[in-house]
Design a protein around this motif. Structure first.
Motif, PDB file in Angstrom:
ATOM      1  N   THR A  98       0.850  -1.193   0.000  1.00 49.70           N
ATOM      2  CA  THR A  98       0.000   0.000   0.000  1.00 49.70           C
ATOM      3  C   THR A  98       0.883   1.240   0.000  1.00 49.70           C
ATOM      4  OG1 THR A  98      -0.134   0.276   2.406  1.00 49.70           O
ATOM      5  CG2 THR A  98      -1.714  -1.236   1.386  1.00 49.70           C
ATOM      6  N   ASP A  99       0.329   2.365  -0.444  1.00 44.63           N
ATOM      7  CA  ASP A  99       1.087   3.617  -0.469  1.00 44.63           C
ATOM      8  C   ASP A  99       1.521   4.043   0.925  1.00 44.63           C
ATOM      9  OD1 ASP A  99       0.452   3.502  -3.119  1.00 44.63           O
ATOM     10  OD2 ASP A  99      -0.796   5.300  -3.162  1.00 44.63           O
ATOM     11  N   ALA A 100       0.792   3.622   1.947  1.00 40.03           N
ATOM     12  CA  ALA A 100       1.070   4.072   3.309  1.00 40.03           C
ATOM     13  C   ALA A 100       2.467   3.679   3.792  1.00 40.03           C
ATOM     14  CB  ALA A 100       0.006   3.518   4.265  1.00 40.03           C
ATOM     15  N   THR A 103       7.094   5.636   2.605  1.00 36.57           N
ATOM     16  CA  THR A 103       8.155   6.329   3.338  1.00 36.57           C
ATOM     17  C   THR A 103       8.916   5.374   4.249  1.00 36.57           C
ATOM     18  OG1 THR A 103       6.480   6.976   4.983  1.00 36.57           O
ATOM     19  CG2 THR A 103       7.049   8.597   3.286  1.00 36.57           C
ATOM     20  N   LEU A 286       2.462   5.697  10.154  1.00 34.63           N
ATOM     21  CA  LEU A 286       1.050   5.453   9.858  1.00 34.63           C
ATOM     22  C   LEU A 286       0.164   6.272  10.786  1.00 34.63           C
ATOM     23  CD1 LEU A 286       0.871   1.563   9.371  1.00 34.63           C
ATOM     24  CD2 LEU A 286       1.108   3.332   7.618  1.00 34.63           C
ATOM     25  N   TYR A 290      -3.941   2.145   9.618  1.00 28.69           N
ATOM     26  CA  TYR A 290      -2.988   1.890   8.544  1.00 28.69           C
ATOM     27  C   TYR A 290      -3.163   2.859   7.381  1.00 28.69           C
ATOM     28  CZ  TYR A 290      -0.842  -2.363  10.374  1.00 28.69           C
ATOM     29  OH  TYR A 290      -0.102  -3.258  11.109  1.00 28.69           O
ATOM     30  N   ASP A 291      -3.444   4.146   7.694  1.00 18.34           N
ATOM     31  CA  ASP A 291      -3.603   5.165   6.669  1.00 18.34           C
ATOM     32  C   ASP A 291      -2.276   5.861   6.413  1.00 18.34           C
ATOM     33  OD1 ASP A 291      -6.329   4.648   6.411  1.00 18.34           O
ATOM     34  OD2 ASP A 291      -6.824   5.987   8.081  1.00 18.34           O
ATOM     35  N   GLU A 292      -2.126   6.339   5.177  1.00 18.46           N
ATOM     36  CA  GLU A 292      -0.888   6.998   4.772  1.00 18.46           C
ATOM     37  C   GLU A 292      -0.752   8.362   5.437  1.00 18.46           C
ATOM     38  OE1 GLU A 292       1.419   8.358   0.636  1.00 18.46           O
ATOM     39  OE2 GLU A 292      -0.643   7.596   0.582  1.00 18.46           O
ATOM     40  N   SER A 341       2.209  13.426  -6.907  1.00 22.42           N
ATOM     41  CA  SER A 341       0.961  12.974  -6.298  1.00 22.42           C
ATOM     42  C   SER A 341      -0.130  14.029  -6.453  1.00 22.42           C
ATOM     43  CB  SER A 341       1.190  12.690  -4.824  1.00 22.42           C
ATOM     44  OG  SER A 341       1.715  13.815  -4.162  1.00 22.42           O
TER      45      SER A 341
END
Length: 341
Positions: A98-100, A103, A286, A290-292, A341
């Motif tokens: 996932t994108d989250a 980093t 996070l 589990y959000d970016e 983005s």
């Protein structure tokens, strides 16, 4: 005034006489009393047995850590008898689902560079942010869970079995490191191990039970028929698949934060030898479920997580310093990625 149907004539028999309603009531009462007394006695016996078992059972070494062995986990002189690691034949691998975690992958890659690992780095797929520190993205086909019951955060983890196809790309040995990890020291010695499979046993807060083309096909064919806990996905499967053959690696190669909560003395004892720190119980990159976290807000978010999970403040601060070093080193590339983005 009483109605006739409410009237119950008194018995002319004594309470103890056969057929007396009072005698029947007393018998029922005695029976219930004996059942209750038996249940209480059984409960006392069971609790005494459990107490005796707990008292007589030695605690696991994980829960009874003592600073006894002061020798390093690697005999450096013994490495002289082994062939040197070839960077073209070995790989450190992580997964980006996932994108989250982009980093986190970038920071992990930077700490690998700082540790001067000799291996190339390959990931499942990577966005621009994840590749700034040197990861080489390798797209793979997703392996779906074979049945229900898998933890929702592990729904993509069976795709990790593609690790056993990397021999087709010329790699002879692979070290898998989770994206939510930080490299502290070089671990190239792992590439020179002769065993087929080696893993660090998993650690939970509460005590629980560890972790080539033809082999890959065999595993995929058996993930739906083997008996193992569904919730833990591919990790539980690998524990059973390699149950009798896996080499147990020291905790220093995957220092799970759960160790600190479960056995603080062991966590302290690992500091000098720790190769990889695994952020299982606190993820500074996070937010929410589990959000970016946007790059611009990452430092503030990490500080917020450190306040909320103060038991791991020192470790989160270490990750934050690694991220700041990552951002400083790849500032131009990260800015270009962020602009996309």
């Amino acid at each position: 005034m009483f109605r006739s149907r409410d009237y119950i004539p008194l018995s002319t028999r004594a309470n103890g006489d056969h057929g007396s309603p009072h005698g029947k009531a007393r018998n029922i009462y005695d029976k219930r009393r004996r059942i209750l007394q038996g249940a209480v006695a059984l409960s006392v016996v069971v609790n005494l047995y459990l107490l005796y078992t707990w008292y007589m059972t030695w605690p696991l070494p994980l829960d009874n850590y003592q600073e006894l062995n002061t020798y390093p986990i690697i005999d450096v002189s013994a490495l002289d008898y082994l062939p040197p690691a070839n960077p073209h034949n070995h790989a450190v691998v992580t997964g980006l689902y996932t994108d989250a975690f982009a980093t986190a992958v970038a920071t992990l890659g930077h700490t690998l560079n700082v540790a001067n690992s000799s291996a190339s780095r390959i990931s499942r797929r990577a966005l621009c942010i994840a590749t700034v520190s040197g990861w080489q993205p390798v797209p793979i086909e997703r392996i779906a869970p074979p049945f229900r019951g898998v933890h929702r955060h592990f729904l993509d983890q069976y795709s990790k079995l593609h690790l056993w196809t990397l021999d087709q790309r010329g790699y002879k040995s692979v070290v898998y490191v989770d994206a939510d990890a930080l490299v502290r020291r070089n671990f190239d010695e792992l590439f020179r191990l002769p065993w087929t499979f080696a893993a660090v046993p998993d650690v939970y807060v509460k005590p629980q039970g560890a972790y080539a083309g033809a082999l890959f096909r065999d595993m995929v064919a058996k993930i739906a028929t083997a008996h193992y806990p569904a919730e833990q996905a591919e990790q539980a499967f690998l524990n059973h698949y390699f149950g009798a053959e896996a080499l147990r690696l020291p905790y220093a190669y995957n220092a799970n934060l759960a160790i600190k909560k479960r056995t603080p003395a062991l966590w302290k004892g690992l500091q000098d030898e720790m190769r990889i720190m695994h952020f299982t119980m606190a993820k500074p990159f996070l937010q929410g479920d589990y959000d970016e976290v946007p790059i611009a807000q990452l430092e503030k978010n990490a500080e917020k997580v450190a306040r909320r999970k103060s038991a791991f403040r020192e470790e989160i601060t270490e990750w934050l310093e690694a991220w700041r070093d990552t951002r400083s080193t790849y500032e131009t590339k990260l800015a270009e990625c962020d602009a996309q983005s």
